[in-house]
Design a protein around this motif. Structure first.
Motif, PDB file in Angstrom:
ATOM      1  N   LEU A  41       0.831  -1.193   0.000  1.00 33.49           N
ATOM      2  CA  LEU A  41       0.000   0.000   0.000  1.00 33.49           C
ATOM      3  C   LEU A  41       0.869   1.246   0.000  1.00 33.49           C
ATOM      4  O   LEU A  41       1.945   1.263   0.570  1.00 33.49           O
ATOM      5  CB  LEU A  41      -0.899   0.037   1.241  1.00 33.49           C
ATOM      6  CG  LEU A  41      -1.850  -1.131   1.431  1.00 33.49           C
ATOM      7  CD1 LEU A  41      -2.562  -1.017   2.773  1.00 33.49           C
ATOM      8  CD2 LEU A  41      -2.856  -1.188   0.311  1.00 33.49           C
ATOM      9  N   LEU A  42       0.369   2.289  -0.615  1.00 33.87           N
ATOM     10  CA  LEU A  42       0.996   3.596  -0.560  1.00 33.87           C
ATOM     11  C   LEU A  42       0.099   4.460   0.304  1.00 33.87           C
ATOM     12  O   LEU A  42      -1.079   4.661  -0.009  1.00 33.87           O
ATOM     13  CB  LEU A  42       1.122   4.207  -1.960  1.00 33.87           C
ATOM     14  CG  LEU A  42       1.587   5.659  -2.020  1.00 33.87           C
ATOM     15  CD1 LEU A  42       3.008   5.794  -1.481  1.00 33.87           C
ATOM     16  CD2 LEU A  42       1.486   6.182  -3.442  1.00 33.87           C
ATOM     17  N   VAL A  43       0.630   4.962   1.404  1.00 35.19           N
ATOM     18  CA  VAL A  43      -0.153   5.791   2.318  1.00 35.19           C
ATOM     19  C   VAL A  43       0.076   7.252   1.967  1.00 35.19           C
ATOM     20  O   VAL A  43       1.211   7.715   1.878  1.00 35.19           O
ATOM     21  CB  VAL A  43       0.252   5.529   3.786  1.00 35.19           C
ATOM     22  CG1 VAL A  43      -0.525   6.431   4.729  1.00 35.19           C
ATOM     23  CG2 VAL A  43       0.043   4.062   4.140  1.00 35.19           C
ATOM     24  N   ILE A  44      -1.030   7.969   1.743  1.00 28.56           N
ATOM     25  CA  ILE A  44      -0.972   9.394   1.450  1.00 28.56           C
ATOM     26  C   ILE A  44      -1.737  10.104   2.549  1.00 28.56           C
ATOM     27  O   ILE A  44      -2.908   9.803   2.794  1.00 28.56           O
ATOM     28  CB  ILE A  44      -1.591   9.697   0.069  1.00 28.56           C
ATOM     29  CG1 ILE A  44      -0.821   8.941  -1.018  1.00 28.56           C
ATOM     30  CG2 ILE A  44      -1.608  11.188  -0.193  1.00 28.56           C
ATOM     31  CD1 ILE A  44      -1.427   9.037  -2.383  1.00 28.56           C
ATOM     32  N   GLY A  45      -1.067  11.037   3.212  1.00 29.71           N
ATOM     33  CA  GLY A  45      -1.671  11.729   4.345  1.00 29.71           C
ATOM     34  C   GLY A  45      -2.403  12.990   3.955  1.00 29.71           C
ATOM     35  O   GLY A  45      -2.295  13.487   2.829  1.00 29.71           O
ATOM     36  N   SER A  46      -3.159  13.507   4.898  1.00 31.52           N
ATOM     37  CA  SER A  46      -3.953  14.708   4.646  1.00 31.52           C
ATOM     38  C   SER A  46      -3.082  15.917   4.322  1.00 31.52           C
ATOM     39  O   SER A  46      -3.488  16.784   3.543  1.00 31.52           O
ATOM     40  CB  SER A  46      -4.870  15.003   5.834  1.00 31.52           C
ATOM     41  OG  SER A  46      -4.116  15.175   7.009  1.00 31.52           O
ATOM     42  N   ARG A  47      -1.888  15.985   4.863  1.00 34.07           N
ATOM     43  CA  ARG A  47      -0.989  17.101   4.539  1.00 34.07           C
ATOM     44  C   ARG A  47      -0.552  17.056   3.079  1.00 34.07           C
ATOM     45  O   ARG A  47      -0.432  18.087   2.428  1.00 34.07           O
ATOM     46  CB  ARG A  47       0.236  17.092   5.449  1.00 34.07           C
ATOM     47  CG  ARG A  47      -0.079  17.514   6.859  1.00 34.07           C
ATOM     48  CD  ARG A  47       1.151  17.565   7.698  1.00 34.07           C
ATOM     49  NE  ARG A  47       0.802  17.883   9.075  1.00 34.07           N
ATOM     50  CZ  ARG A  47       1.643  17.861  10.064  1.00 34.07           C
ATOM     51  NH1 ARG A  47       2.908  17.549   9.856  1.00 34.07           N
ATOM     52  NH2 ARG A  47       1.249  18.164  11.291  1.00 34.07           N
ATOM     53  N   GLN A  48      -0.310  15.857   2.577  1.00 32.05           N
ATOM     54  CA  GLN A  48       0.073  15.720   1.166  1.00 32.05           C
ATOM     55  C   GLN A  48      -1.080  16.123   0.247  1.00 32.05           C
ATOM     56  O   GLN A  48      -0.877  16.810  -0.750  1.00 32.05           O
ATOM     57  CB  GLN A  48       0.508  14.281   0.870  1.00 32.05           C
ATOM     58  CG  GLN A  48       1.825  13.908   1.541  1.00 32.05           C
ATOM     59  CD  GLN A  48       2.055  12.421   1.485  1.00 32.05           C
ATOM     60  OE1 GLN A  48       1.279  11.650   2.028  1.00 32.05           O
ATOM     61  NE2 GLN A  48       3.118  12.021   0.797  1.00 32.05           N
ATOM     62  N   ILE A  49      -2.284  15.717   0.602  1.00 33.44           N
ATOM     63  CA  ILE A  49      -3.456  16.094  -0.190  1.00 33.44           C
ATOM     64  C   ILE A  49      -3.653  17.607  -0.144  1.00 33.44           C
ATOM     65  O   ILE A  49      -3.908  18.248  -1.164  1.00 33.44           O
ATOM     66  CB  ILE A  49      -4.721  15.361   0.312  1.00 33.44           C
ATOM     67  CG1 ILE A  49      -4.596  13.856   0.112  1.00 33.44           C
ATOM     68  CG2 ILE A  49      -5.976  15.910  -0.360  1.00 33.44           C
ATOM     69  CD1 ILE A  49      -4.574  13.402  -1.322  1.00 33.44           C
ATOM     70  N   ALA A  50      -3.530  18.180   1.045  1.00 33.99           N
ATOM     71  CA  ALA A  50      -3.713  19.627   1.194  1.00 33.99           C
ATOM     72  C   ALA A  50      -2.697  20.393   0.355  1.00 33.99           C
ATOM     73  O   ALA A  50      -3.034  21.399  -0.278  1.00 33.99           O
ATOM     74  CB  ALA A  50      -3.610  20.018   2.662  1.00 33.99           C
ATOM     75  N   ALA A  51      -1.455  19.933   0.324  1.00 32.66           N
ATOM     76  CA  ALA A  51      -0.426  20.605  -0.473  1.00 32.66           C
ATOM     77  C   ALA A  51      -0.773  20.556  -1.960  1.00 32.66           C
ATOM     78  O   ALA A  51      -0.582  21.538  -2.682  1.00 32.66           O
ATOM     79  CB  ALA A  51       0.940  19.970  -0.219  1.00 32.66           C
ATOM     80  N   LEU A  52      -1.289  19.434  -2.414  1.00 31.79           N
ATOM     81  CA  LEU A  52      -1.690  19.325  -3.812  1.00 31.79           C
ATOM     82  C   LEU A  52      -2.882  20.235  -4.121  1.00 31.79           C
ATOM     83  O   LEU A  52      -2.932  20.884  -5.160  1.00 31.79           O
ATOM     84  CB  LEU A  52      -2.043  17.874  -4.160  1.00 31.79           C
ATOM     85  CG  LEU A  52      -0.871  16.899  -4.193  1.00 31.79           C
ATOM     86  CD1 LEU A  52      -1.380  15.466  -4.284  1.00 31.79           C
ATOM     87  CD2 LEU A  52       0.048  17.212  -5.356  1.00 31.79           C
ATOM     88  N   LEU A  53      -3.831  20.277  -3.212  1.00 33.03           N
ATOM     89  CA  LEU A  53      -5.013  21.107  -3.436  1.00 33.03           C
ATOM     90  C   LEU A  53      -4.702  22.600  -3.340  1.00 33.03           C
ATOM     91  O   LEU A  53      -5.378  23.412  -3.963  1.00 33.03           O
ATOM     92  CB  LEU A  53      -6.119  20.736  -2.452  1.00 33.03           C
ATOM     93  CG  LEU A  53      -6.805  19.398  -2.717  1.00 33.03           C
ATOM     94  CD1 LEU A  53      -7.808  19.085  -1.620  1.00 33.03           C
ATOM     95  CD2 LEU A  53      -7.479  19.407  -4.073  1.00 33.03           C
ATOM     96  N   ASP A  54      -3.688  22.958  -2.559  1.00 31.75           N
ATOM     97  CA  ASP A  54      -3.300  24.373  -2.458  1.00 31.75           C
ATOM     98  C   ASP A  54      -2.923  24.937  -3.826  1.00 31.75           C
ATOM     99  O   ASP A  54      -3.148  26.107  -4.099  1.00 31.75           O
ATOM    100  CB  ASP A  54      -2.138  24.566  -1.478  1.00 31.75           C
ATOM    101  CG  ASP A  54      -2.593  24.505  -0.031  1.00 31.75           C
ATOM    102  OD1 ASP A  54      -3.814  24.606   0.220  1.00 31.75           O
ATOM    103  OD2 ASP A  54      -1.724  24.364   0.852  1.00 31.75           O
ATOM    104  N   GLY A  55      -2.368  24.104  -4.678  1.00 23.60           N
ATOM    105  CA  GLY A  55      -1.971  24.547  -6.005  1.00 23.60           C
ATOM    106  C   GLY A  55      -3.076  24.457  -7.045  1.00 23.60           C
ATOM    107  O   GLY A  55      -2.896  24.863  -8.184  1.00 23.60           O
ATOM    108  N   ALA A  56      -4.234  23.921  -6.649  1.00 23.10           N
ATOM    109  CA  ALA A  56      -5.340  23.749  -7.596  1.00 23.10           C
ATOM    110  C   ALA A  56      -6.181  25.020  -7.672  1.00 23.10           C
ATOM    111  O   ALA A  56      -6.166  25.849  -6.767  1.00 23.10           O
ATOM    112  CB  ALA A  56      -6.208  22.577  -7.151  1.00 23.10           C
ATOM    113  N   SER A  57      -6.917  25.133  -8.740  1.00 25.26           N
ATOM    114  CA  SER A  57      -7.797  26.291  -8.904  1.00 25.26           C
ATOM    115  C   SER A  57      -8.906  26.260  -7.853  1.00 25.26           C
ATOM    116  O   SER A  57      -9.291  25.187  -7.376  1.00 25.26           O
ATOM    117  CB  SER A  57      -8.416  26.291 -10.300  1.00 25.26           C
ATOM    118  OG  SER A  57      -9.418  25.294 -10.383  1.00 25.26           O
TER     119      SER A  57
END
Length: 80
Positions: A41-57
């Protein structure tokens, strides 16, 4: 469920995701996951998701939150 009965909601195939709604809305998961065989499994945390979304429109962030809320609402309705 409340009666102790297990229900298979879906079977995840290689390359697919699970637990994404809990990350999107910073909530607890609505279901448990169990494996039938060994897996990686690859675990992706909420901080990683938030960082990606920060750059989204702003629209994309709104759309993702909206869809997440809809799926969670429908999941709760089916589960009750």
């Amino acid at each position: 469920n409340d009666e102790g009965r297990r229900t298979v909601l879906s079977t995840v195939q290689p390359g697919q995701l699970f637990g994404e709604l809990a990350l999107m809305n910073e909530n607890y998961r609505t279901a448990n996951a169990r494996t039938e065989t060994g897996c990686e499994l690859l675990v992706i945390g909420s901080r990683q998701i938030a960082a990606l979304l920060d750059g989204a429109s702003p629209f994309l962030r709104f759309w993702i939150e909206y869809l997440s809320d809809r799926v969670i609402d429908l999941t709760r309705r089916v589960a009750s």
